[in-house]
Design a protein around this motif. Structure first.
Motif, PDB file in Angstrom:
ATOM      1  N   CYS A   4      39.929  25.368  42.095  1.00 59.57           N
ATOM      2  CA  CYS A   4      41.204  26.072  42.242  1.00 59.57           C
ATOM      3  C   CYS A   4      42.335  25.047  42.318  1.00 59.57           C
ATOM      4  O   CYS A   4      42.302  24.125  43.129  1.00 59.57           O
ATOM      5  N   HIS A   6      45.110  25.459  43.431  1.00 62.52           N
ATOM      6  CA  HIS A   6      45.991  25.723  44.577  1.00 62.52           C
ATOM      7  C   HIS A   6      45.366  25.236  45.882  1.00 62.52           C
ATOM      8  O   HIS A   6      45.982  24.471  46.623  1.00 62.52           O
ATOM      9  N   CYS A   7      44.101  25.640  46.128  1.00 61.49           N
ATOM     10  CA  CYS A   7      43.510  25.287  47.421  1.00 61.49           C
ATOM     11  C   CYS A   7      42.313  24.339  47.282  1.00 61.49           C
ATOM     12  O   CYS A   7      41.806  23.841  48.283  1.00 61.49           O
ATOM     13  N   CYS A  18      40.927  32.616  41.953  1.00 59.67           N
ATOM     14  CA  CYS A  18      40.347  32.079  43.171  1.00 59.67           C
ATOM     15  C   CYS A  18      40.148  33.225  44.154  1.00 59.67           C
ATOM     16  O   CYS A  18      41.067  33.992  44.433  1.00 59.67           O
ATOM     17  N   CYS A  21      42.307  32.226  47.650  1.00 62.64           N
ATOM     18  CA  CYS A  21      43.760  32.301  47.743  1.00 62.64           C
ATOM     19  C   CYS A  21      44.373  33.135  46.625  1.00 62.64           C
ATOM     20  O   CYS A  21      45.557  33.399  46.637  1.00 62.64           O
TER      21      CYS A  21
HETATM   22 ZN   LIG Z   1      42.363  28.910  45.828  1.00 61.64          ZN
END
Ligand SMILES: [Zn+2]
Length: 136
Positions: A4, A6-7, A18, A21
């Motif tokens: 991911c 983002h996270c 994901c 998140c």
């Molecule tokens: Zn994520």
């Protein structure tokens, strides 16, 4: 596996989002063994077109050989250099492509001019024989 963006959680390749998140996951990498997508050839602004030079040099060679056989063969030099344009562009050598294009042009012009040169010599020979006939 996909990560991911983002996270940083890792997910299976068939996940599109994901599950932690909700961020969209990047598309899966191409399967192993698949043909790699060739990188698109960069387009050079102002780069000489090898096909144009090739066509003109071939035409000039044919013309030159038709009217002035041995001398028209000089157009082959134009064909050789025209074929080098593509190779130079493939290496990203824009200056080399221009050099090859210029050399191709010189040979092409010489080959295209060979019938004119032949015509000139023909006229001179003709005048020579006329004068020779007059003053003989
Ligand atoms: Zn994520």
């Amino acid at each position: 596996m996909k990560t991911c963006p983002h996270c940083g959680t890792r997910w299976e390749d068939d996940c599109c989002f994901c599950q932690r998140c909700g961020a969209p996951l990047p598309p899966p990498p191409p399967p192993y063994g698949a043909a790699p997508v060739p990188p698109p050839r960069p387009v050079y602004p102002g780069a000489p077109s090898s096909s144009t030079y090739l066509v003109f040099s071939i035409l000039a060679t044919l013309l030159g050989c038709f009217f002035c056989f041995p001398f028209g063969l000089i157009g082959i030099g134009g064909i050789v250099y025209a074929s080098q344009i593509e190779g130079a562009l493939g290496r990203g050598d824009l200056a080399g492509a221009h050099t090859a294009a210029n050399r191709s042009l010189i040979f092409t012009v010489l080959a295209a001019a060979s019938p004119l040169i032949a015509l000139l010599f023909g006229l001179l020979a003709g005048f020579g024989s006329i004068f020779g006939w007059l003053f003989w």
